[in-house]
Design an enzyme around this catalytic site. Structure first.
Site, short mmCIF file in Angstrom:
data_model
loop_
_atom_site.label_atom_id
_atom_site.label_comp_id
_atom_site.label_asym_id
_atom_site.label_seq_id
_atom_site.Cartn_x
_atom_site.Cartn_y
_atom_site.Cartn_z
N LYS A 1 -14.48 -6.95 18.45
CA LYS A 1 -12.98 -6.88 18.86
C LYS A 1 -12.95 -6.84 20.31
O LYS A 1 -12.01 -7.91 20.86
CB LYS A 1 -11.60 -6.08 18.07
N THR B 1 2.71 3.77 10.64
CA THR B 1 3.55 4.27 9.00
C THR B 1 2.40 5.30 8.43
O THR B 1 1.66 5.13 7.67
CB THR B 1 3.65 3.56 8.81
N LEU C 1 18.55 -11.36 3.11
CA LEU C 1 18.99 -11.62 1.52
C LEU C 1 19.35 -12.75 0.59
O LEU C 1 19.80 -13.23 0.24
CB LEU C 1 21.07 -11.39 1.35
N CYS D 1 3.36 -4.46 4.72
CA CYS D 1 4.25 -3.06 5.06
C CYS D 1 4.85 -2.18 3.78
O CYS D 1 4.82 -1.84 3.35
CB CYS D 1 5.05 -3.44 5.62
C1 UGA Z 1 8.41 -5.41 8.05
C2 UGA Z 1 9.38 -4.98 8.39
O1 UGA Z 1 10.24 -6.24 8.86
C3 UGA Z 1 8.90 -4.62 10.22
O2 UGA Z 1 10.36 -3.89 10.57
C4 UGA Z 1 8.17 -3.03 9.97
O3 UGA Z 1 7.92 -3.04 11.37
C5 UGA Z 1 7.23 -3.91 9.40
O4 UGA Z 1 7.38 -4.28 8.35
C6 UGA Z 1 5.88 -3.01 9.12
O5 UGA Z 1 6.82 -1.78 8.69
O6 UGA Z 1 4.95 -2.88 10.18
P1 UGA Z 1 7.26 -8.20 8.27
O7 UGA Z 1 5.99 -7.12 6.98
O8 UGA Z 1 6.09 -8.26 8.79
O9 UGA Z 1 7.82 -6.71 8.80
O10 UGA Z 1 7.84 -8.58 6.90
P2 UGA Z 1 8.97 -9.43 7.34
O11 UGA Z 1 9.69 -10.03 7.72
O12 UGA Z 1 10.29 -8.48 7.12
O13 UGA Z 1 9.39 -10.02 5.68
C7 UGA Z 1 8.74 -8.92 4.93
C8 UGA Z 1 8.46 -10.04 3.16
O14 UGA Z 1 9.83 -9.96 2.81
C9 UGA Z 1 8.20 -10.90 3.34
O15 UGA Z 1 7.30 -11.69 2.37
C10 UGA Z 1 9.08 -12.03 3.28
O16 UGA Z 1 8.94 -13.29 2.74
C11 UGA Z 1 10.17 -11.28 2.63
N1 UGA Z 1 11.77 -11.88 2.12
C12 UGA Z 1 12.55 -10.93 3.61
C13 UGA Z 1 12.15 -11.86 1.92
O17 UGA Z 1 12.10 -12.21 0.65
N2 UGA Z 1 13.03 -12.73 1.72
C14 UGA Z 1 14.13 -11.88 2.43
O18 UGA Z 1 15.91 -12.44 2.72
C15 UGA Z 1 13.59 -11.58 3.98
#
Ligand code: UGA
Length: 438
Positions: free
Chosen positions: A35, A121, A250, A260
């Site tokens: 990497k 985390t 939502l 995550c």
């Molecule tokens: C998440 C958090 O949003 C970040 O703030 C955090 O830093 C990160 O985890 C981490 O701990 O490193 P991430 O996993 O990249 O980020 O993705 P998100 O955008 O939060 O989405 C997570 C999941 O929720 C996805 O599968 C998405 O499709 C789903 N989701 C999101 C829904 O089903 N509905 C929504 O309204 C929003």
């Protein structure tokens, strides 16, 4: 400032490039030599918008370099950020062996004061173990401080999240570490929450758990909407204008995935149990999330009756758009359930095919959405990529054997799809007329 970032995964690489962009001199360290060599040749190991540009720019300016030696990184920096992975064990507890190993090496390498900052985390009070371990292996009794600075980066918008965050959380024990961490983020104008180390750790777990709770909450509501003839998209809109609730997170769908939320929820529940408190609410959040994938498969069965030998075209494999990350993606569970029923899967994802091939077996991976639709008995949408929203639906209808679309992300308008002649089932949209018929 001179900064060393240990662990060049998604978080570590964005953090390294982000700090360099803020003007600091950064050494990114990882024990994966392949990497590191790739990065030296300017090859970014995963897809993240804007990241490659940022890395190249900062490498060119001499502010960002990479090494496989922790010793080199620690000796040539004032602050050390730990960004290594904390994967879940079988029981949900976070595996901290990488953090411990790195901390030992940092301790061995200390020759002068350093601030050692935990960004990974981790369970609450991990900072105490970090401090204890550095004291144990720091033979020269060199002075150091421990800080906690959780990340809130979303995959797909991680660079923006780093450079324009909603807030920065800093956990410290004294003024010296506080001053150093504030200096690092001096150029970023946002609320900065300064607190103690345990509180900073909990803020991260509580934030991810709350977001996952919002998703499972709206998914529960969506299931009721389907039964009573309501529309969850409008329900979410109607709720979201209330600033106490907020519009974000939502969107009802096939549930959350990624590395995550599932991991952090399991870890938070485990921490609760360890300290004698049951986080019942989070267990329900997990259960609703698992159910959501089963409900989608049930909809496919309701449309096609028998799935054996049926061809199902799947659009979207990544756990969300704008990433190639397949870790714990809902698509894995849905596809495996459909395969168990005897269905044959044709799938397309704009970015995640390579990653998907490592996880999913017996799937025909397609070049585009139209190929996935061709001669399929049904099209299932699992990730809301923008390019799917602009598909030529008339062409899709011609290509499908039968015009059935089960949409796990609500990307199309129900009325429009009906007019086009599709049998279309999204999430959380009940048909009120069936109740009148009853
Ligand atoms: C998440 C958090 O949003 C970040 O703030 C955090 O830093 C990160 O985890 C981490 O701990 O490193 P991430 O996993 O990249 O980020 O993705 P998100 O955008 O939060 O989405 C997570 C999941 O929720 C996805 O599968 C998405 O499709 C789903 N989701 C999101 C829904 O089903 N509905 C929504 O309204 C929003």
């Amino acid at each position: 400032m001179k900064i060393c970032v240990i662990g060049i995964g998604h978080v570590g690489l964005v953090t390294s490039a982000g700090f360099a962009q803020l003007g600091h001199r950064v050494i990114g360290v990882d024990n994966d030599i392949k990497k590191i060599k790739g990065l030296m040749r300017k090859t970014v190991p995963f897809y993240e918008p804007e990241l490659e540009k940022l890395i190249r720019e900062n490498q060119k300016k001499g502010r960002l370099s990479f090494s496989s030696s922790i010793k080199f990184g620690v000796k040539n920096s004032e602050v050390v950020f730990i960004c290594v992975g904390t994967p879940p064990r079988e029981d949900g507890e976070a595996d901290l062996s990488s953090v411990e190993k790195v901390v030992r090496e940092v301790a061995h390498s200390l020759d002068d004061y350093r601030t050692i900052v935990e960004k990974s985390t981790v369970p609450v009070n991990t900072w105490q173990w970090i401090k204890h371990t550095v004291n144990l292996y720091n033979k020269g009794n060199t002075e150091f401080d421990v800080g906690v600075n959780p990340e809130f980066l979303r995959e797909g918008s991680a660079v923006k999240d780093f450079l324009q965050p909603d807030r920065i959380v800093i956990g410290v024990e004294n003024e010296r570490a506080k001053k150093i961490l504030l200096e690092i983020y001096k150029k970023i104008n946002c609320p900065k929450i300064i607190t103690n180390l345990s509180t900073a750790e909990i803020i991260k777990h509580a934030s991810n758990s709350f977001l996952a709770t919002k998703i499972s909450f709206i998914n529960s509501v969506s299931n009721l909407c389907e039964k009573v003839g309501a529309d969850v998209v409008k329900v979410a809109q109607g709720m979201g204008y209330d600033p106490r609730i907020g519009k974000a997170f939502l969107s009802a769908g096939v549930g959350y995935g990624g590395f995550c939320f599932p991991k952090d929820l399991a870890a938070f529940i485990h921490i609760g149990e360890k300290y004698g408190y049951e986080l019942t609410i989070l267990k329900a959040v997990q259960k609703v999330n698992e159910e959501q994938r089963k409900i989608l498969v049930k909809k496919v069965k309701e449309a096609l009756w028998v799935l054996k030998d049926k061809v199902i075209g799947v659009l979207g494999l990544a756990f969300k758009p704008n990433t190639d990350d397949m870790r714990l993606a809902p698509s894995i569970y849905v596809i495996q359930m459909l395969q168990q029923e005897g269905a044959r899967i044709k799938a397309f994802d704009p970015a995640a095919t390579l990653e998907a091939k490592k996880i999913l077996h017996g799937v025909k991976f397609c070049q585009d959405a139209y190929e996935a639709a061709m001669n399929s008995d049904c099209l299932v949408i699992l990730t809301e990529w923008d390019e799917f929203k602009n598909l030529d639906l008339k062409k899709i209808k011609k290509l499908l054997k039968v015009p059935v679309i089960i949409d796990g992300r609500n990307i199309f308008d129900h009325e429009k799809m009906k007019k086009l002649g599709f049998i279309y089932k999204g999430v959380g949209k009940g048909d009120a007329s069936i109740f009148l018929k009853k």
